[in-house]
Design a protein around this motif. Structure first.
Motif, PDB file in Angstrom:
ATOM      1  N   THR A  75      78.843-119.812  -3.492  1.00  0.00           N
ATOM      2  CA  THR A  75      78.453-119.338  -2.161  1.00  0.00           C
ATOM      3  C   THR A  75      79.346-118.166  -1.770  1.00  0.00           C
ATOM      4  OG1 THR A  75      79.974-120.906  -1.110  1.00  0.00           O
ATOM      5  CG2 THR A  75      77.671-121.593  -1.296  1.00  0.00           C
ATOM      6  N   TYR A  76      78.902-117.381  -0.823  1.00  0.00           N
ATOM      7  CA  TYR A  76      79.810-116.408  -0.195  1.00  0.00           C
ATOM      8  C   TYR A  76      79.624-116.440   1.308  1.00  0.00           C
ATOM      9  CZ  TYR A  76      75.825-113.092  -0.590  1.00  0.00           C
ATOM     10  OH  TYR A  76      74.596-112.476  -0.531  1.00  0.00           O
ATOM     11  N   GLU A  77      80.718-116.142   1.993  1.00  0.00           N
ATOM     12  CA  GLU A  77      80.784-116.404   3.428  1.00  0.00           C
ATOM     13  C   GLU A  77      80.298-115.200   4.230  1.00  0.00           C
ATOM     14  OE1 GLU A  77      84.628-117.110   5.528  1.00  0.00           O
ATOM     15  OE2 GLU A  77      84.300-119.111   4.661  1.00  0.00           O
ATOM     16  N   THR A 158      64.168-112.009  -7.940  1.00  0.00           N
ATOM     17  CA  THR A 158      63.428-111.691  -6.712  1.00  0.00           C
ATOM     18  C   THR A 158      63.672-110.237  -6.318  1.00  0.00           C
ATOM     19  OG1 THR A 158      65.232-112.490  -5.310  1.00  0.00           O
ATOM     20  CG2 THR A 158      63.456-114.053  -5.825  1.00  0.00           C
ATOM     21  N   HIS A 159      64.798-109.670  -6.758  1.00  0.00           N
ATOM     22  CA  HIS A 159      65.084-108.236  -6.647  1.00  0.00           C
ATOM     23  C   HIS A 159      66.378-107.965  -7.413  1.00  0.00           C
ATOM     24  CE1 HIS A 159      67.268-110.082  -3.287  1.00  0.00           C
ATOM     25  NE2 HIS A 159      68.021-109.012  -3.168  1.00  0.00           N
ATOM     26  N   ALA A 160      66.758-106.692  -7.503  1.00  0.00           N
ATOM     27  CA  ALA A 160      67.809-106.301  -8.448  1.00  0.00           C
ATOM     28  C   ALA A 160      69.234-106.380  -7.900  1.00  0.00           C
ATOM     29  CB  ALA A 160      67.533-104.884  -8.953  1.00  0.00           C
ATOM     30  N   TRP A 162      73.001-107.552  -6.904  1.00  0.00           N
ATOM     31  CA  TRP A 162      73.986-108.232  -7.748  1.00  0.00           C
ATOM     32  C   TRP A 162      73.982-109.752  -7.609  1.00  0.00           C
ATOM     33  CZ3 TRP A 162      78.145-111.252  -6.027  1.00  0.00           C
ATOM     34  CH2 TRP A 162      78.305-111.298  -4.635  1.00  0.00           C
ATOM     35  N   ASP A 163      73.814-110.256  -6.364  1.00  0.00           N
ATOM     36  CA  ASP A 163      73.958-111.690  -6.146  1.00  0.00           C
ATOM     37  C   ASP A 163      72.743-112.464  -6.659  1.00  0.00           C
ATOM     38  OD1 ASP A 163      72.807-110.175  -4.063  1.00  0.00           O
ATOM     39  OD2 ASP A 163      72.997-111.814  -2.648  1.00  0.00           O
ATOM     40  N   HIS A 164      71.729-111.742  -7.154  1.00  0.00           N
ATOM     41  CA  HIS A 164      70.546-112.410  -7.715  1.00  0.00           C
ATOM     42  C   HIS A 164      70.478-112.259  -9.231  1.00  0.00           C
ATOM     43  CE1 HIS A 164      68.864-113.042  -3.655  1.00  0.00           C
ATOM     44  NE2 HIS A 164      69.697-112.047  -3.410  1.00  0.00           N
ATOM     45  N   ILE A 165      71.206-111.251  -9.742  1.00  0.00           N
ATOM     46  CA  ILE A 165      71.086-110.962 -11.182  1.00  0.00           C
ATOM     47  C   ILE A 165      72.417-111.121 -11.925  1.00  0.00           C
ATOM     48  CG2 ILE A 165      69.067-109.488 -10.946  1.00  0.00           C
ATOM     49  CD1 ILE A 165      72.496-107.962 -11.365  1.00  0.00           C
ATOM     50  N   GLY A 258      63.309-114.718  -1.729  1.00  0.00           N
ATOM     51  CA  GLY A 258      64.425-113.805  -1.991  1.00  0.00           C
ATOM     52  C   GLY A 258      65.195-113.502  -0.718  1.00  0.00           C
ATOM     53  N   ASP A 259      65.414-112.207  -0.459  1.00  0.00           N
ATOM     54  CA  ASP A 259      66.176-111.776   0.717  1.00  0.00           C
ATOM     55  C   ASP A 259      65.271-111.183   1.796  1.00  0.00           C
ATOM     56  OD1 ASP A 259      68.375-112.598  -0.637  1.00  0.00           O
ATOM     57  OD2 ASP A 259      69.424-110.691  -0.621  1.00  0.00           O
ATOM     58  N   LEU A 260      64.006-111.587   1.790  1.00  0.00           N
ATOM     59  CA  LEU A 260      63.121-111.167   2.883  1.00  0.00           C
ATOM     60  C   LEU A 260      63.794-111.504   4.211  1.00  0.00           C
ATOM     61  CD1 LEU A 260      60.323-110.251   3.970  1.00  0.00           C
ATOM     62  CD2 LEU A 260      59.598-112.634   3.737  1.00  0.00           C
ATOM     63  N   VAL A 261      64.339-112.718   4.280  1.00  0.00           N
ATOM     64  CA  VAL A 261      65.246-113.124   5.368  1.00  0.00           C
ATOM     65  C   VAL A 261      66.424-113.794   4.680  1.00  0.00           C
ATOM     66  CG1 VAL A 261      63.391-113.453   7.048  1.00  0.00           C
ATOM     67  CG2 VAL A 261      64.146-115.385   5.657  1.00  0.00           C
ATOM     68  N   TRP A 262      67.586-113.791   5.333  1.00  0.00           N
ATOM     69  CA  TRP A 262      68.761-114.383   4.689  1.00  0.00           C
ATOM     70  C   TRP A 262      68.951-115.852   5.042  1.00  0.00           C
ATOM     71  CZ3 TRP A 262      71.986-109.448   5.956  1.00  0.00           C
ATOM     72  CH2 TRP A 262      71.908-108.562   4.873  1.00  0.00           C
ATOM     73  N   GLN A 263      68.456-116.221   6.229  1.00  0.00           N
ATOM     74  CA  GLN A 263      68.592-117.601   6.675  1.00  0.00           C
ATOM     75  C   GLN A 263      67.245-118.015   7.277  1.00  0.00           C
ATOM     76  OE1 GLN A 263      72.208-119.478   6.888  1.00  0.00           O
ATOM     77  NE2 GLN A 263      71.773-118.293   5.040  1.00  0.00           N
ATOM     78  N   ALA A 310      66.568-117.089  -0.315  1.00  0.00           N
ATOM     79  CA  ALA A 310      67.490-117.291  -1.436  1.00  0.00           C
ATOM     80  C   ALA A 310      68.894-117.736  -1.001  1.00  0.00           C
ATOM     81  CB  ALA A 310      67.591-116.002  -2.248  1.00  0.00           C
ATOM     82  N   HIS A 311      69.316-117.323   0.201  1.00  0.00           N
ATOM     83  CA  HIS A 311      70.711-117.593   0.579  1.00  0.00           C
ATOM     84  C   HIS A 311      70.872-118.743   1.556  1.00  0.00           C
ATOM     85  CE1 HIS A 311      71.904-114.252  -1.769  1.00  0.00           C
ATOM     86  NE2 HIS A 311      71.307-113.363  -1.029  1.00  0.00           N
ATOM     87  N   ASP A 312      69.788-119.452   1.868  1.00  0.00           N
ATOM     88  CA  ASP A 312      69.924-120.560   2.814  1.00  0.00           C
ATOM     89  C   ASP A 312      69.903-121.891   2.063  1.00  0.00           C
ATOM     90  OD1 ASP A 312      69.742-122.486   4.827  1.00  0.00           O
ATOM     91  OD2 ASP A 312      68.776-121.056   6.185  1.00  0.00           O
TER      92      ASP A 312
HETATM   93 ZN   LIG Z   1      70.980-111.431  -1.759  1.00  0.00          ZN
END
Ligand SMILES: [Zn+2]
Length: 327
Positions: A75-77, A158-160, A162-165, A258-263, A310-312
């Motif tokens: 995880t990252y904060e 889901t896209h290029a 760094w945190d996804h690839i 993906g990152d369409l929304v973060w939460q 992706a991040h929730d």
């Molecule tokens: Zn991301």
């Protein structure tokens, strides 16, 4: 006496002629206006989304042996205030960096790859602003080595970013599925592609959105040909962003957005990312609004579909963590 002092001091004389207060006010008003506007860009303003008709539920005939597992890698904060408009500055969100393993008789695939073995070195390629405190778990390649013999035959990012690839660097020779927009974005070597372009051995496999409209999205690509994993274009966060729909034998369906929304708040309120983040990333606001509208409409009309930003981490709660699986 006062007149004598004033008469001898040119600064005081100038202040008398043009009071310093008016100069300060002249500067302060636009500055205050800019500050108020900036603060407002973090305020809880509901995102306007258009009405969308998502049509009939697309057919899917997933094989009985198909299943999915969540593969958290760390995880990252991030303060909630930076994740969505209306989020609190004091509340820290642990952004999940996870992959999803899809087991399918025609070949297993990964949707995103989370943090890989080389994430620390990869982070050094990023601007310092993006290097938030992070917690590293076990990379997917090492989780797979400990679990059942699950062989990966393809990766769908889901896209290029760094945190996804990041973990893709651990899977040399495994085809990475990218559409035309993905090839252009990665080939541009633009901002956000630094980490992916630092990898030496990536085997890209092109696909095209050769299928018809899908739940409000204009086109689609059916990965296995049975409707179980369907990719749709959802540019906005990046030009190559996609949503991956996964339809399980139980009837349960997921939309990995993906990152369409973060939460989740991005979809449920709905709330967009704060202006500063959209600006720094270079997001296309209108494309994102449209995609949010489509996902909201699809999940409202068809409750069997769960949207997973992706991040929730909360959004992954109904998906078993590897090596267990959800069917
Ligand atoms: Zn991301």
């Amino acid at each position: 006496m006062a007149q004598a002092i004033e008469g001898g001091n040119p600064l005081l004389a100038r202040m008398r002629r043009r009071p310093i207060n008016s100069t300060l006010i002249g500067l302060a008003i636009p500055l205050l206006g800019a500050l108020l506007w900036f603060a407002w860009t973090f305020a809880p303003v509901r995102l306007d989304v258009p009405q969308v008709d998502v049509g009939a539920l697309p057919p899917a005939t997933p094989p009985a042996a198909m299943s999915i597992s969540a593969m958290p890698t760390g995880t990252y904060e991030t303060p909630a205030a930076l994740a969505f408009r209306g989020g609190s500055w004091s509340e820290k969100r642990a952004f999940a960096a996870s992959g999803v393993l899809v087991r399918h008789p025609k070949g297993n695939l990964l949707i995103d790859t989370g943090f890989g073995r080389n994430v620390e070195q990869q982070l050094k390629l990023l601007p310092s602003l993006q290097q938030s405190p992070h917690h590293l778990g076990t990379p997917i390649i090492d989780q797979l080595a400990r679990g059942p013999a699950d062989t990966i035959t393809a990766i769908i990012p889901t896209h290029a970013h760094w945190d996804h690839i990041s973990g893709m660097d651990d899977f040399h020779g495994i085809p990475v599925l990218v559409d035309d927009a993905g090839q252009r974005f990665i080939g541009s070597h633009g901002e956000g592609t630094e980490v992916l372009n630092s990898f030496h051995e990536v085997t890209y496999q092109a696909y095209h959105f050769d299928g018809g409209p899908y739940l409000g999205f204009p086109s689609s690509h059916d990965v296995y040909g049975d409707g179980s994993v369907v990719i749709v274009p959802a540019p906005g966060h990046t030009p190559d962003s996609v949503v991956v729909f996964v339809n399980l034998p139980s009837g349960k369906r997921y939309a990995f957005v993906g990152d369409l929304v973060w939460q989740m708040e991005g979809l449920t309120r709905p709330a967009e990312k704060p202006w500063m983040m959209r600006f720094l990333i270079g997001e296309d606001r209108s494309e994102i609004q449209t995609a949010i509208a489509r996902i909201r409409a699809a999940t409202t009309r068809y409750p069997e579909i769960t949207a997973v930003p992706a991040h929730d981490g909360r959004a992954f709660s109904s998906i078993a963590i590897y090596p267990a699986s959800t069917r």
